[in-house]
Design a protein around this motif. Structure first.
Motif, PDB file in Angstrom:
ATOM      1  N   GLY A   9      61.561  23.486  56.026  1.00  0.00           N
ATOM      2  CA  GLY A   9      60.267  23.534  56.689  1.00  0.00           C
ATOM      3  C   GLY A   9      59.228  24.522  55.624  1.00  0.00           C
ATOM      4  N   ASP A  10      58.047  24.239  55.619  1.00  0.00           N
ATOM      5  CA  ASP A  10      57.003  25.048  54.971  1.00  0.00           C
ATOM      6  C   ASP A  10      57.023  26.403  55.728  1.00  0.00           C
ATOM      7  OD1 ASP A  10      56.963  22.647  53.437  1.00  0.00           O
ATOM      8  OD2 ASP A  10      54.870  22.086  54.367  1.00  0.00           O
ATOM      9  N   ALA A  11      56.481  27.309  55.023  1.00  0.00           N
ATOM     10  CA  ALA A  11      56.328  28.678  55.355  1.00  0.00           C
ATOM     11  C   ALA A  11      55.195  29.159  54.413  1.00  0.00           C
ATOM     12  CB  ALA A  11      57.574  29.477  55.412  1.00  0.00           C
ATOM     13  N   ALA A  12      54.552  30.238  54.959  1.00  0.00           N
ATOM     14  CA  ALA A  12      53.681  31.204  54.356  1.00  0.00           C
ATOM     15  C   ALA A  12      54.722  32.392  53.848  1.00  0.00           C
ATOM     16  CB  ALA A  12      52.664  31.828  55.346  1.00  0.00           C
ATOM     17  N   ASP A  13      55.554  32.722  54.746  1.00  0.00           N
ATOM     18  CA  ASP A  13      56.466  33.792  54.323  1.00  0.00           C
ATOM     19  C   ASP A  13      57.959  33.125  54.552  1.00  0.00           C
ATOM     20  OD1 ASP A  13      58.178  36.266  53.854  1.00  0.00           O
ATOM     21  OD2 ASP A  13      56.671  37.563  55.049  1.00  0.00           O
ATOM     22  N   PRO A  14      58.564  32.751  53.792  1.00  0.00           N
ATOM     23  CA  PRO A  14      59.946  32.065  53.761  1.00  0.00           C
ATOM     24  C   PRO A  14      60.858  33.113  54.383  1.00  0.00           C
ATOM     25  CG  PRO A  14      59.111  31.258  51.812  1.00  0.00           C
ATOM     26  CD  PRO A  14      58.005  32.479  52.196  1.00  0.00           C
ATOM     27  N   GLN A  15      61.010  34.133  53.819  1.00  0.00           N
ATOM     28  CA  GLN A  15      61.853  35.281  54.035  1.00  0.00           C
ATOM     29  C   GLN A  15      61.783  35.663  55.564  1.00  0.00           C
ATOM     30  OE1 GLN A  15      64.369  35.846  51.850  1.00  0.00           O
ATOM     31  NE2 GLN A  15      63.414  34.549  50.326  1.00  0.00           N
ATOM     32  N   ILE A  29      71.562  34.475  56.855  1.00  0.00           N
ATOM     33  CA  ILE A  29      70.972  34.061  55.623  1.00  0.00           C
ATOM     34  C   ILE A  29      71.837  33.633  54.389  1.00  0.00           C
ATOM     35  CG2 ILE A  29      69.552  35.129  53.746  1.00  0.00           C
ATOM     36  CD1 ILE A  29      67.987  35.202  56.458  1.00  0.00           C
ATOM     37  N   GLU A  30      71.379  32.452  53.952  1.00  0.00           N
ATOM     38  CA  GLU A  30      72.302  31.861  52.872  1.00  0.00           C
ATOM     39  C   GLU A  30      72.585  32.513  51.935  1.00  0.00           C
ATOM     40  OE1 GLU A  30      72.445  27.418  51.132  1.00  0.00           O
ATOM     41  OE2 GLU A  30      70.661  27.926  52.113  1.00  0.00           O
ATOM     42  N   PRO A  31      73.880  32.931  51.463  1.00  0.00           N
ATOM     43  CA  PRO A  31      74.105  33.632  50.495  1.00  0.00           C
ATOM     44  C   PRO A  31      73.872  33.154  49.056  1.00  0.00           C
ATOM     45  CG  PRO A  31      75.991  33.347  51.928  1.00  0.00           C
ATOM     46  CD  PRO A  31      75.086  32.655  52.230  1.00  0.00           C
ATOM     47  N   GLY A  32      73.184  33.742  48.042  1.00  0.00           N
ATOM     48  CA  GLY A  32      72.795  33.189  46.878  1.00  0.00           C
ATOM     49  C   GLY A  32      71.145  32.664  46.798  1.00  0.00           C
ATOM     50  N   PHE A  33      70.758  32.628  47.872  1.00  0.00           N
ATOM     51  CA  PHE A  33      69.354  31.963  48.147  1.00  0.00           C
ATOM     52  C   PHE A  33      68.362  33.062  48.505  1.00  0.00           C
ATOM     53  CE2 PHE A  33      66.742  28.063  50.168  1.00  0.00           C
ATOM     54  CZ  PHE A  33      65.926  28.318  49.203  1.00  0.00           C
ATOM     55  N   ASP A  34      67.965  33.845  47.399  1.00  0.00           N
ATOM     56  CA  ASP A  34      66.999  34.967  47.778  1.00  0.00           C
ATOM     57  C   ASP A  34      65.917  34.915  46.820  1.00  0.00           C
ATOM     58  OD1 ASP A  34      68.297  35.464  45.316  1.00  0.00           O
ATOM     59  OD2 ASP A  34      69.186  37.308  45.624  1.00  0.00           O
ATOM     60  N   ASP A  35      65.217  33.781  46.545  1.00  0.00           N
ATOM     61  CA  ASP A  35      64.256  33.546  45.902  1.00  0.00           C
ATOM     62  C   ASP A  35      62.993  33.920  46.704  1.00  0.00           C
ATOM     63  OD1 ASP A  35      61.681  31.865  44.974  1.00  0.00           O
ATOM     64  OD2 ASP A  35      63.026  30.570  43.863  1.00  0.00           O
ATOM     65  N   PRO A  36      61.815  34.614  46.239  1.00  0.00           N
ATOM     66  CA  PRO A  36      60.913  35.126  46.987  1.00  0.00           C
ATOM     67  C   PRO A  36      59.873  33.616  47.505  1.00  0.00           C
ATOM     68  CG  PRO A  36      60.357  35.575  44.586  1.00  0.00           C
ATOM     69  CD  PRO A  36      61.950  34.964  44.799  1.00  0.00           C
ATOM     70  N   ASP A  37      60.150  32.574  47.005  1.00  0.00           N
ATOM     71  CA  ASP A  37      59.467  31.428  47.379  1.00  0.00           C
ATOM     72  C   ASP A  37      60.198  30.491  48.116  1.00  0.00           C
ATOM     73  OD1 ASP A  37      56.938  31.989  46.359  1.00  0.00           O
ATOM     74  OD2 ASP A  37      57.565  31.344  44.381  1.00  0.00           O
ATOM     75  N   GLY A  38      61.212  30.957  48.749  1.00  0.00           N
ATOM     76  CA  GLY A  38      62.316  30.143  49.491  1.00  0.00           C
ATOM     77  C   GLY A  38      63.360  30.992  49.961  1.00  0.00           C
ATOM     78  N   ALA A  39      63.768  30.701  51.180  1.00  0.00           N
ATOM     79  CA  ALA A  39      64.960  31.096  51.721  1.00  0.00           C
ATOM     80  C   ALA A  39      65.411  30.023  52.878  1.00  0.00           C
ATOM     81  CB  ALA A  39      64.493  32.297  52.810  1.00  0.00           C
ATOM     82  N   GLY A  40      66.984  30.149  52.814  1.00  0.00           N
ATOM     83  CA  GLY A  40      67.745  29.204  53.581  1.00  0.00           C
ATOM     84  C   GLY A  40      68.521  30.072  54.616  1.00  0.00           C
ATOM     85  N   ILE A  41      68.996  29.434  55.701  1.00  0.00           N
ATOM     86  CA  ILE A  41      69.831  30.069  56.729  1.00  0.00           C
ATOM     87  C   ILE A  41      70.809  28.990  56.972  1.00  0.00           C
ATOM     88  CG2 ILE A  41      68.041  31.691  57.778  1.00  0.00           C
ATOM     89  CD1 ILE A  41      68.078  29.661  60.034  1.00  0.00           C
ATOM     90  N   ILE A  42      72.232  29.527  57.391  1.00  0.00           N
ATOM     91  CA  ILE A  42      73.339  28.422  57.452  1.00  0.00           C
ATOM     92  C   ILE A  42      74.161  28.956  58.930  1.00  0.00           C
ATOM     93  CG2 ILE A  42      73.723  27.880  55.044  1.00  0.00           C
ATOM     94  CD1 ILE A  42      75.885  30.141  55.101  1.00  0.00           C
ATOM     95  N   LEU A  54      60.355  26.816  52.291  1.00  0.00           N
ATOM     96  CA  LEU A  54      59.785  27.074  51.110  1.00  0.00           C
ATOM     97  C   LEU A  54      58.581  27.195  51.245  1.00  0.00           C
ATOM     98  CD1 LEU A  54      61.234  23.751  49.310  1.00  0.00           C
ATOM     99  CD2 LEU A  54      61.822  26.261  49.102  1.00  0.00           C
ATOM    100  N   ARG A  55      57.792  28.339  50.410  1.00  0.00           N
ATOM    101  CA  ARG A  55      56.593  28.753  50.648  1.00  0.00           C
ATOM    102  C   ARG A  55      55.535  27.679  50.098  1.00  0.00           C
ATOM    103  NH1 ARG A  55      55.042  33.900  50.354  1.00  0.00           N
ATOM    104  NH2 ARG A  55      57.003  34.441  49.722  1.00  0.00           N
ATOM    105  N   VAL A  56      54.549  27.510  50.805  1.00  0.00           N
ATOM    106  CA  VAL A  56      53.175  26.369  50.702  1.00  0.00           C
ATOM    107  C   VAL A  56      51.970  27.405  50.696  1.00  0.00           C
ATOM    108  CG1 VAL A  56      54.752  24.687  51.275  1.00  0.00           C
ATOM    109  CG2 VAL A  56      53.242  25.837  52.913  1.00  0.00           C
ATOM    110  N   PRO A  57      51.247  26.757  49.969  1.00  0.00           N
ATOM    111  CA  PRO A  57      49.885  27.640  49.915  1.00  0.00           C
ATOM    112  C   PRO A  57      49.127  27.435  50.799  1.00  0.00           C
ATOM    113  CG  PRO A  57      49.665  25.787  48.405  1.00  0.00           C
ATOM    114  CD  PRO A  57      51.199  25.839  48.646  1.00  0.00           C
ATOM    115  N   GLU A  58      49.069  26.285  51.728  1.00  0.00           N
ATOM    116  CA  GLU A  58      48.169  25.951  52.719  1.00  0.00           C
ATOM    117  C   GLU A  58      48.742  26.287  53.938  1.00  0.00           C
ATOM    118  OE1 GLU A  58      51.046  22.629  51.932  1.00  0.00           O
ATOM    119  OE2 GLU A  58      49.580  23.599  50.714  1.00  0.00           O
ATOM    120  N   PRO A 118      57.075  32.922  64.665  1.00  0.00           N
ATOM    121  CA  PRO A 118      56.081  33.815  63.902  1.00  0.00           C
ATOM    122  C   PRO A 118      55.127  33.385  63.009  1.00  0.00           C
ATOM    123  CG  PRO A 118      58.148  34.730  63.801  1.00  0.00           C
ATOM    124  CD  PRO A 118      58.329  33.297  64.321  1.00  0.00           C
ATOM    125  N   GLU A 119      55.051  32.082  62.686  1.00  0.00           N
ATOM    126  CA  GLU A 119      54.142  31.263  61.728  1.00  0.00           C
ATOM    127  C   GLU A 119      53.294  30.409  62.645  1.00  0.00           C
ATOM    128  OE1 GLU A 119      54.876  30.273  57.761  1.00  0.00           O
ATOM    129  OE2 GLU A 119      55.611  32.177  57.349  1.00  0.00           O
TER     130      GLU A 119
END
Length: 126
Positions: A9-15, A29-42, A54-58, A118-119
């Protein structure tokens, strides 16, 4: 054997969105996926699919074409007990940052509750 799959999914604030959906679904929260522009859950039991954000601008501009439904009503016909389970879960989700939009009925019984994450992404509690 079914193919393993993930939903993204797209997000303004992935975290932030990952934290909301992890709590909503009982995921982690997915271990090892701590990128500010992306996050994952398992799913901690490795049963349900992973979900990535994943962060998107729009910004979001229209109704989702695909969404997650949280199923707590139980099997069979809807009744007062299933309505209580749905309303309890919806209240928990509001406390996490969701917005309740409306209750939809199947005849006289509560069928599902339409909500926004929340988005502003639509989802249902049924």
């Amino acid at each position: 054997m079914a193919t393993k799959w993930t939903i993204g999914g797209d997000a303004a604030d992935p975290q932030k969105l990952a934290r909301f959906w992890a709590a909503a679904l009982g995921y982690v929260i997915e271990p090892g996926f701590d990128d500010p522009d992306g996050a994952g859950i398992i799913d901690p039991d490795d049963v349900g699919p992973a979900i990535g954000f994943l962060r998107v601008p729009e910004p979001k501009t229209a109704k989702n074409r695909l969404h997650i439904d949280i199923r707590v009503a139980g099997p069979g016909a809807r009744d007062a007990a299933s309505a209580d389970r749905m309303r309890t879960k919806a209240a928990e989700l509001v406390a996490l940052g969701a917005v309740e939009v409306r209750e939809d009925f199947y005849g006289p019984e509560l069928g599902h509750i339409v909500m926004l994450d929340p988005e502003g992404n639509e989802f249902c509690v049924g």
